[in-house]
Design a protein around this motif. Structure first.
Motif, PDB file in Angstrom:
ATOM      1  N   SER A  46       0.651  -1.313   0.346  1.00 22.53           N
ATOM      2  CA  SER A  46       0.298   0.039  -0.313  1.00 22.53           C
ATOM      3  C   SER A  46       1.086   0.981   0.563  1.00 22.53           C
ATOM      4  O   SER A  46       0.877   2.148  -0.559  1.00 22.53           O
ATOM      5  CB  SER A  46      -1.002  -0.152   1.080  1.00 22.53           C
ATOM      6  N   LEU A  47       2.088   1.359   0.294  1.00 21.17           N
ATOM      7  CA  LEU A  47       3.331   2.370   0.984  1.00 21.17           C
ATOM      8  C   LEU A  47       3.186   2.523  -0.571  1.00 21.17           C
ATOM      9  O   LEU A  47       3.840   4.172  -1.029  1.00 21.17           O
ATOM     10  CB  LEU A  47       3.688   2.206   2.289  1.00 21.17           C
ATOM     11  N   GLU A 267      10.116   8.998   3.987  1.00 18.64           N
ATOM     12  CA  GLU A 267      10.894   8.275   3.443  1.00 18.64           C
ATOM     13  C   GLU A 267       9.882   6.661   3.313  1.00 18.64           C
ATOM     14  O   GLU A 267      10.418   5.792   3.155  1.00 18.64           O
ATOM     15  CB  GLU A 267      11.872   7.634   3.823  1.00 18.64           C
ATOM     16  N   ALA A 268       8.904   7.030   4.679  1.00 20.75           N
ATOM     17  CA  ALA A 268       8.547   5.385   4.664  1.00 20.75           C
ATOM     18  C   ALA A 268       8.038   5.128   3.013  1.00 20.75           C
ATOM     19  O   ALA A 268       7.802   3.594   2.394  1.00 20.75           O
ATOM     20  CB  ALA A 268       7.446   4.987   5.513  1.00 20.75           C
ATOM     21  N   GLY A 269       7.264   5.430   2.225  1.00 23.06           N
ATOM     22  CA  GLY A 269       7.076   5.430   0.400  1.00 23.06           C
ATOM     23  C   GLY A 269       8.064   5.083   0.002  1.00 23.06           C
ATOM     24  O   GLY A 269       7.963   4.049  -0.735  1.00 23.06           O
ATOM     25  N   ALA A 272       9.014   1.500   1.025  1.00 20.73           N
ATOM     26  CA  ALA A 272       8.387   0.698   0.675  1.00 20.73           C
ATOM     27  C   ALA A 272       8.654   0.705  -0.777  1.00 20.73           C
ATOM     28  O   ALA A 272       8.603  -0.593  -1.078  1.00 20.73           O
ATOM     29  CB  ALA A 272       6.825   0.940   0.777  1.00 20.73           C
ATOM     30  N   GLY A 273       8.353   1.349  -1.512  1.00 22.04           N
ATOM     31  CA  GLY A 273       8.901   0.694  -3.214  1.00 22.04           C
ATOM     32  C   GLY A 273       9.827   0.117  -3.347  1.00 22.04           C
ATOM     33  O   GLY A 273      10.825  -0.653  -4.036  1.00 22.04           O
ATOM     34  N   LYS A 274      10.876   0.435  -2.251  1.00 21.74           N
ATOM     35  CA  LYS A 274      12.285   0.292  -2.718  1.00 21.74           C
ATOM     36  C   LYS A 274      12.177  -1.625  -2.450  1.00 21.74           C
ATOM     37  O   LYS A 274      12.720  -2.662  -3.214  1.00 21.74           O
ATOM     38  CB  LYS A 274      13.790   1.152  -2.397  1.00 21.74           C
ATOM     39  N   TYR A 275      12.070  -1.971  -1.330  1.00 20.98           N
ATOM     40  CA  TYR A 275      12.014  -3.414  -0.505  1.00 20.98           C
ATOM     41  C   TYR A 275      11.070  -3.647  -1.111  1.00 20.98           C
ATOM     42  O   TYR A 275      10.759  -4.984  -0.353  1.00 20.98           O
ATOM     43  CB  TYR A 275      12.551  -2.920   0.767  1.00 20.98           C
ATOM     44  N   VAL A 282      13.839  -5.801   7.045  1.00 21.57           N
ATOM     45  CA  VAL A 282      14.933  -4.807   6.950  1.00 21.57           C
ATOM     46  C   VAL A 282      14.940  -3.607   8.122  1.00 21.57           C
ATOM     47  O   VAL A 282      15.707  -3.778   9.216  1.00 21.57           O
ATOM     48  CB  VAL A 282      15.083  -3.998   5.862  1.00 21.57           C
ATOM     49  N   LEU A 283      13.891  -3.289   8.258  1.00 21.22           N
ATOM     50  CA  LEU A 283      13.742  -2.144   9.649  1.00 21.22           C
ATOM     51  C   LEU A 283      13.552  -3.200  11.068  1.00 21.22           C
ATOM     52  O   LEU A 283      14.127  -2.878  11.750  1.00 21.22           O
ATOM     53  CB  LEU A 283      12.184  -1.952   9.442  1.00 21.22           C
TER      54      LEU A 283
END
Length: 511
Positions: A46-47, A267-269, A272-275, A282-283
């Motif tokens: 979703s993010l 940075e959340a969006g 999320a798109g990267k990982y 990762v978090l």
């Protein structure tokens, strides 16, 4: 009304069937929604796709909509106790022909959810095994093994499945709670309340985001499918549904908030798109140490297993309900003489999983991008339609719909239901669900990740329509060609008034 004797299937003793209490039923319901799967997959997706950081508030908003729906749903469950749930409610509220149409949509939707999740399980399990052992096992081999295990559990006693789910869910919740606490404790910019604000919720494609958020709740409505196996169906189903909705909604909102502040609201969006689905791992590794990633990925697999088991049980009970009333072949309506389980429905669902997964594997399709994404979005759209139809059925039932002519409805105990439960709440829920269903249709291509001109954009929603039309046509044919069968549609579920207890209603329906 009793089901004609030639349609009656073997009914095991009540003492054998009625094993589930409120906790066990909550396990089935919450397991279908797969909390760890949503945390690792649904929230990052979703993010990443929408960039909307107001997800926590939207989870709470959808929780409120489902609480409205649950008021009418619970009222129906106090009068109709049967494994047909949506099918039985639609038949009693809107009529037998719409009931059969609803049943066909339910079969399509729940099978699609079950088989789609199986594809994700295969992909995740294959990667997990290869990363830790170096062995390359095809994803479909692991799906077949998992499907066999789920089929074995579904074939046997329902309380065995409940015990398995209890263990898996406890592990899921513990894993996600550890993650959540770690994110709040190590938030790079501190704990921000911005994700809980309305401005954050509407900053982005709200319609698409609502579709993603709603999909996370799929399975919450499955409590009524087990009403024949509950110790006290008139109370257990309602309590379990309310509890599950509150638990799921609150937990998802809290986890989404933790993930967003853990990554940083700005940075959340992008993260999320990267990982993607690895965002949680990762978090979690950053906040709680490297061991968390390995442990969480393993429990991600058990979360998927729990969801598969829950949806498998739901499909098997729909098949049994339809077989018992001869809408499907009568032999499917029998319960296992010792386990009391819908064992034949379980076998059919297992065989269907093998067939569809085998077809995707032979075609070389991707288990996540194709099998999981296509089928779970199809299933979610169908379930939203089922919720909408059920809301309409509740209003009609208590207003004196077709079920009232058979002795239920407004003339048979509606007086002990408040106007909120039988009219206002289902009406408000129906309006909200109609909006969400419309958003689901218009945003379906984006959910699939395909271009606007891609024919899949319309093919999959079209399957829901095809299932509904086929069901309606079959209901019309039964009315003309098999009037005895037609009169029994939706009545194997016990329709109770305020003077009849659940077990007595079951005996009457089976007579």
């Amino acid at each position: 009304m009793a089901v004609p004797s030639q349609q009656a299937a073997e009914v095991p003793p009540a003492a054998q069937r009625r094993r589930i209490g409120v906790p066990g039923l909550v396990f089935f319901v919450v397991a279908a929604s797969a909390p760890l799967t949503v945390a690792a997959g649904g929230i990052p997706q979703s993010l990443g796709v929408t960039g909307v950081i107001g997800l926590p508030l939207l989870y709470l908003l959808i929780t409120a909509v489902l609480a409205l729906f649950s008021a009418g749903y619970a009222a129906m469950s106090r009068r109709i106790t049967g494994a047909g749930a949506f099918y039985a409610y639609a038949a009693q509220g809107l009529g037998r022909v719409p009931g059969v149409g609803t049943a066909f949509v339910a079969l399509l939707s729940y099978n699609a959810m079950q088989i789609g999740i199986a594809g994700l399980f295969g992909a995740v399990a294959s990667d997990f095994v290869e990363a830790r052992t170096g062995a390359e096992i095809p994803w479909w081999v692991l799906v077949f093994g998992c499907a066999a295990l789920v089929g074995f559990l579904g074939y046997r006693r329902v309380d065995l499945s409940a015990r398995v789910l209890a263990v898996l869910l406890a592990v899921e919740f513990a894993t996600v709670l550890v993650f959540d606490i770690g994110q709040f404790a190590h938030a790079p910019h501190g704990v921000s309340a911005e994700p809980l604000t309305w401005s954050a919720a509407v900053h982005g494609p709200l319609g698409l985001t609502l579709c993603f958020v709603f999909a996370a709740f799929m399975g919450f409505e499955s409590a009524a499918l087990y009403s024949e196996e509950c110790r006290d169906p008139r109370r257990t189903v309602a309590r379990a549904t309310y509890l599950a909705v509150a638990l799921i909604g609150g937990f998802y909102a809290f986890t989404a908030w933790a993930m967003i502040v853990g990554a940083g609201t700005g940075e959340a969006g992008a993260m999320a798109g990267k990982y993607g689905a690895d965002m949680m791992f990762v978090l979690g590794e950053h906040a709680t140490g490297p061991a968390f990633s390995d442990i969480a990925q393993f429990f991600f697999l058990t979360s998927l297993l729990a969801a598969l088991l829950s949806f498998h049980n739901a499909v098997a009970r729909y098949i049994r309900s339809l077989g018992r009333e001869a809408v499907l072949p009568v032999f499917l309506g029998a319960a296992h003489p010792r386990h009391g389980s819908p064992h034949r429905g379980s076998l059919v669902q297992t065989a269907l999983t093998f067939a569809v997964v085998g077809a995707f594997a032979l075609a070389g399709r991707d288990p996540v991008a194709d099998l999981f994404t296509w089928l779970t979005n199809l299933g979610a759209l169908g379930v939203i339609l089922l919720l909408l139809v059920t809301s309409a059925a509740v209003v009609r039932f208590f207003a004196g719909g077709p079920g009232a002519r058979g002795g239920a409805g407004a003339g048979a105990g509606a007086g002990d239901e408040s106007v909120w439960n039988r009219l206002l709440a289902p009406l408000a829920a129906g309006i909200a669900l109609a909006v969400i269903f419309s958003l689901g249709l218009t945003n379906f291509g984006a959910q699939l990740g395909v271009a606007p001109g891609n024919p899949l954009r319309w093919i999959f929603p079209g399957l829901v329509l095809v299932a509904a039309v086929l069901g309606l046509a079959w209901g019309v044919w039964l009315r003309a060609a098999r009037p005895a069968t037609y009169r029994g549609i939706g009545t194997a579920a016990a329709v109770e008034d305020d003077t009849v207890e659940g077990t007595e209603g079951d005996a009457r329906a089976a007579a």
